[in-house]
Design a protein around this motif. Structure first.
Motif, PDB file in Angstrom:
ATOM      1  N   ALA A 260       0.826  -1.199   0.000  1.00 43.19           N
ATOM      2  CA  ALA A 260       0.000   0.000   0.000  1.00 43.19           C
ATOM      3  C   ALA A 260       0.865   1.256   0.000  1.00 43.19           C
ATOM      4  O   ALA A 260       1.981   1.276   0.529  1.00 43.19           O
ATOM      5  N   SER A 262       1.651   4.926   1.300  1.00 39.26           N
ATOM      6  CA  SER A 262       1.412   5.731   2.498  1.00 39.26           C
ATOM      7  C   SER A 262       1.347   7.216   2.185  1.00 39.26           C
ATOM      8  O   SER A 262       0.595   7.958   2.821  1.00 39.26           O
ATOM      9  N   SER A 263       2.159   7.667   1.228  1.00 34.28           N
ATOM     10  CA  SER A 263       2.132   9.090   0.879  1.00 34.28           C
ATOM     11  C   SER A 263       2.719   9.287  -0.494  1.00 34.28           C
ATOM     12  O   SER A 263       3.469   8.450  -1.012  1.00 34.28           O
ATOM     13  N   THR A 275       5.999   6.899  -0.911  1.00 40.90           N
ATOM     14  CA  THR A 275       6.371   6.196   0.318  1.00 40.90           C
ATOM     15  C   THR A 275       5.428   5.026   0.497  1.00 40.90           C
ATOM     16  O   THR A 275       4.196   5.181   0.439  1.00 40.90           O
ATOM     17  N   LEU A 276       6.005   3.834   0.712  1.00 41.01           N
ATOM     18  CA  LEU A 276       5.220   2.608   0.828  1.00 41.01           C
ATOM     19  C   LEU A 276       5.063   2.208   2.287  1.00 41.01           C
ATOM     20  O   LEU A 276       5.847   2.605   3.152  1.00 41.01           O
ATOM     21  N   ALA A 277       4.048   1.397   2.537  1.00 34.09           N
ATOM     22  CA  ALA A 277       3.729   1.012   3.912  1.00 34.09           C
ATOM     23  C   ALA A 277       4.692  -0.012   4.480  1.00 34.09           C
ATOM     24  O   ALA A 277       4.726  -0.227   5.691  1.00 34.09           O
ATOM     25  N   SER A 278       5.488  -0.671   3.636  1.00 36.05           N
ATOM     26  CA  SER A 278       6.472  -1.642   4.107  1.00 36.05           C
ATOM     27  C   SER A 278       7.634  -1.687   3.124  1.00 36.05           C
ATOM     28  O   SER A 278       7.591  -1.074   2.053  1.00 36.05           O
ATOM     29  N   THR A 313      11.692   2.087   1.980  1.00 40.60           N
ATOM     30  CA  THR A 313      10.256   2.264   1.760  1.00 40.60           C
ATOM     31  C   THR A 313       9.924   3.367   0.769  1.00 40.60           C
ATOM     32  O   THR A 313       8.760   3.535   0.414  1.00 40.60           O
ATOM     33  N   SER A 328      -5.445   9.897  -0.515  1.00 39.49           N
ATOM     34  CA  SER A 328      -5.186   8.581   0.072  1.00 39.49           C
ATOM     35  C   SER A 328      -5.448   7.527  -0.983  1.00 39.49           C
ATOM     36  O   SER A 328      -6.096   7.785  -1.990  1.00 39.49           O
TER      37      SER A 328
END
Length: 747
Positions: A260, A262-263, A275-278, A313, A328
């Motif tokens: 997912a 993130s930003s 920016t990724l969630a993981s 990330t 989002s």
């Protein structure tokens, strides 16, 4: 050498084909000792049996280079006119040189090597050739491979996302090359070669055949960046049960990874930073897909991107242009199962047949190129990771001078566009009975050339990409796109221009739950076969909306028959006489009706404009509109036996032409009259009966004299109990405006 027992002789460390060995022939008194070479002995003992590579020194331990031994076995069998060379249940390294399977020789292992392995571990697959990427197995005419695994040397077992991406990137070399590309009757040509029951893993190209007639390929499973190339293949090549699938990387939790977002931000240089969630495990220069951003405020992020890695990330999307607006949503798709090549490429082939073949994950599933004609592709398929919604991938691409090819059955799924046509000729290609799903971009697009869909099912709708329509698109250079007998209910047809859309031909499709059958084209025609056996257009509809009924024959105009409830002609409309043309108009329009079983002429309009009515004309009894026809009785009543209509007045009344002209006005108590030139106009007249009990005054406006009406006796009012006429006119065409009173006046 001195006499010695055989058991006392030193052991031979290695045997060569030219080594001399003693051989006793005969028995008893006839026995004689003679010599023979090892090659001669082998030839005698194994003359009727397949040759095994171990007989020529092949080790099969995966590390010893067995190229020379295997080639020696092939050469020996080729020298005998052909036959079978067997591989054992071992892993044979081929690194020193290409392996050449010569004319008439088959290199054979077991029945088949299967395909998928748990965790992509192919390290124990036997009857295998471990082929260096710099080498190839070259098959000459009448030769073949059967029951073997061909694995790229150094191929590893990936255990995580990073290793899976590396494994896909490491694919190199060509596993199997048919012929030497020379074509014709050369010794090294690969005509009539056979490849069967193979497992091919880890190469840039799995099978490459150029210039070879009548190639046979069946039961092949493989994972290569590019699968099979068939070029200059004539006289009916046969390809069946070939499946290119990401066997090296599939079936693991990381095989297709979704992370997912993130930003989304500006990286400081105007590009997009995500920016990724993981953690992502990516390296700079690798590819990702961004999807699920249709409603994120940053829908332009959808697509395939090359990344620059910032940290574990964060990634920058190369050649992107940042624009604020992301709120989002969205995800990054990382695909070790992606293969940046073509599964099946076909060029310059005639009557080749592909049956039950499939691919997954390639940028292009099927690439049907120049001069591919009269080939058939039966029950074939393409697939990919649908959630990644990669808009750049293609299921089937038909281009160049490809023509008269048939794709029959199967399904095309999960690509950017399932079918793309870019051919240059006027002849069409056809898809028949295929399940064609909506891609991340379009179901199909005809950018140039002609294409037909017959009996196909179109499916698809909004997915994780940006598209909300399942569309079939026509480019400005497109030829005819024929769609018939298909389920078009999910489809929206689009085009670069109205002219392009007019080349769409629709007939007998299921477009919904109703019973409507829509025919569509730039011009729609219905034709019949005439008495002269000619096919002639009878009814047509043009792009301007006009509907045309065409002539019956030369010299016979159009005819429209109207049938009754018994399906017999009750009336007709026709053009009689010679044809009507723009330069010389002649002929007539004739209306007929049926009487006593015969069509009888009722009304005719001649070329001169004369209208002739054969029967009585019934008209309304009392016409109400201007220029409306009237009966003789009405005309006589109005102009010969004229009777005035009466109006009863009992209040102040503004006199108007519409309400009071040519009327008898009965002025009762309380009535008064106001007249103006604007409300009455030139030619107004009426009769006034004054029953008000007093002399009736007239209020005038807009006349030359508004103080009193014109009267020879100087009267200005209508006498009580009297009858007078009011006439309004201009004696000089509008300059002088007069209201004239005559009859029973009063001062």
């Amino acid at each position: 050498m001195p006499n010695a027992k055989i058991s006392e002789l030193p052991l031979a460390s290695m045997l060569a084909e030219t080594d001399i060995h003693p051989l006793v022939q005969g028995s008893g008194a006839l026995a004689e000792t003679r010599h023979v070479t090892l090659a001669g002995m082998r030839g005698a003992l194994l003359a009727d049996r397949p040759v095994h590579v171990r007989d020529f020194g092949a080790v099969g331990n995966g590390t010893t280079d067995d190229t020379a031994a295997i080639q020696a076995a092939i050469d020996a069998v080729a020298a005998q006119g052909g036959g079978v060379v067997l591989l054992g249940p071992r892993r044979y390294l081929v690194a020193a040189a290409d392996l050449v399977v010569k004319n008439g020789v088959f290199l054979r292992g077991r029945t088949a090597s299967g395909g998928w392995r748990v965790n992509g571990d192919f390290t124990t697959v036997n009857h295998a050739l471990l082929l260096d990427a710099a080498r190839t197995i070259r098959v000459h005419r009448n030769g073949g491979l059967e029951g073997l695994a061909v694995l790229r040397r150094g191929m590893t077992v990936p255990g995580n996302l990073r290793q899976g991406l590396d494994a896909a990137a490491a694919m190199a070399g060509t596993a199997i090359t048919v012929g030497d590309g020379s074509g014709g009757s050369g010794a090294a040509n690969g005509a009539d070669a056979t490849l069967a029951c193979l497992l091919v893993l880890g190469f840039d190209w799995g099978i490459y055949s150029d210039g070879n007639a009548r190639l046979r390929v069946r039961d092949v499973l493989g994972d290569c960046r590019n699968g099979l190339y068939l070029g200059r293949a004539f006289d009916v090549s046969r390809i069946s049960e070939v499946n290119w699938h990401p066997l090296v990387t599939t079936g693991r939790s990381w095989s297709n990874s979704r992370i997912a977002i993130s930003s989304v931000a500006d990286n400081g240089s105007g590009q997009v930073r995500v920016t990724l969630a993981s953690a992502h495990s990516l390296q700079t220069g690798e590819l990702v897909n961004i999807a699920e951003v249709r409603n994120s405020g940053a829908s332009a992020l959808h697509g395939r991107w090359t990344v620059t890695v910032i940290d574990a990330t964060r990634i920058d999307l190369q050649n992107s242009l940042y624009a604020p607006g992301w709120t989002s949503g969205g995800a990054c798709y990382i695909q070790p199962n992606r293969r940046l090549g073509t599964a099946f490429a076909v060029a310059a082939a005639d009557m080749s047949s592909f049956q039950n073949c499939f691919e997954y994950g390639h940028d292009i599933g099927w690439d049907i190129q120049n001069d591919v004609h009269a080939c058939n592709f039966a029950n074939i398929g393409t697939d990919a990771w649908v959630d990644a919604a990669d808009p750049t991938t293609i299921g089937i691409r038909i281009g160049g001078t490809a023509r008269r090819n048939k794709v029959i059955g199967g399904f095309l799924s999960s690509k950017g566009v399932s079918v793309q046509c870019t051919t240059t000729g006027a002849e069409q290609n056809e898809l028949i009975g295929v399940d064609v799903t909506g891609g991340a971009r379009r179901i199909a697009e005809v950018l140039s050339g002609a294409l037909s869909f017959v009996g196909c099912d179109f499916t698809g709708g909004p997915g994780t990409g940006n598209q909300v329509l399942a569309s079939i698109h026509l480019g400005d250079a497109a030829g005819n796109l024929i769609v018939t007998g298909c389920d078009t209910s999910p489809v929206t047809f689009t085009a670069d221009s109205p002219a392009a859309m007019q080349r769409l031909l629709l007939a007998a499709n299921r477009s919904g739950t109703g019973s409507t059958n829509r025919l569509a084209a730039g011009r729609v025609e219905i034709a019949s076969v005439g008495a002269d056996a000619a096919i002639a257009t009878r009814l047509s509809a043009d792009t301007d909306g006009g509907v045309n009924i065409h002539r019956r024959a030369s010299g016979s105009g159009a005819l429209l028959r109207l049938n009754n409830g018994g399906d017999a002609m009750a009336a007709s409309l026709s053009l009689a006489g010679s044809d009507l043309t723009l330069s010389s108009e002649a002929g007539a329009m004739v209306f007929e009706s049926r009487a006593g079983g015969t069509a009888v002429e009722r009304f005719r309009i001649s070329a001169s404009g004369t209208a002739t009515l054969a029967g009585p004309l019934l008209l309304p009894g009392s016409p109400t509109a201007s220029l409306q026809a009237a009966t003789k009785q009405y005309v006589d009543g109005q102009f010969t036996e004229r009777r005035l209509a009466t109006l009863l007045l009992a209040a102040a009344t503004t006199v108007t032409y519409a309400a009071h002209n040519a009327r008898m006005l009965i002025a009762n108590a309380g009535a008064s009259l106001s007249l103006s030139w604007a409300n009455t106009g030139d030619g107004f007249s009426c009769v006034v009966v004054n029953r008000s009990g007093t002399d009736l005054a007239l209020s005038l406006t807009g006349f030359t004299s508004n103080t009193a009406p014109t009267n020879v006796d100087g009267f200005t009012r209508i006498r009580a109990g009297g009858i007078a006429s009011l006439m309004i006119y201009s004696p000089d065409g509008g300059t002088t405006k007069i209201c004239h009173l005559s009859g029973a006046g009063a001062p």
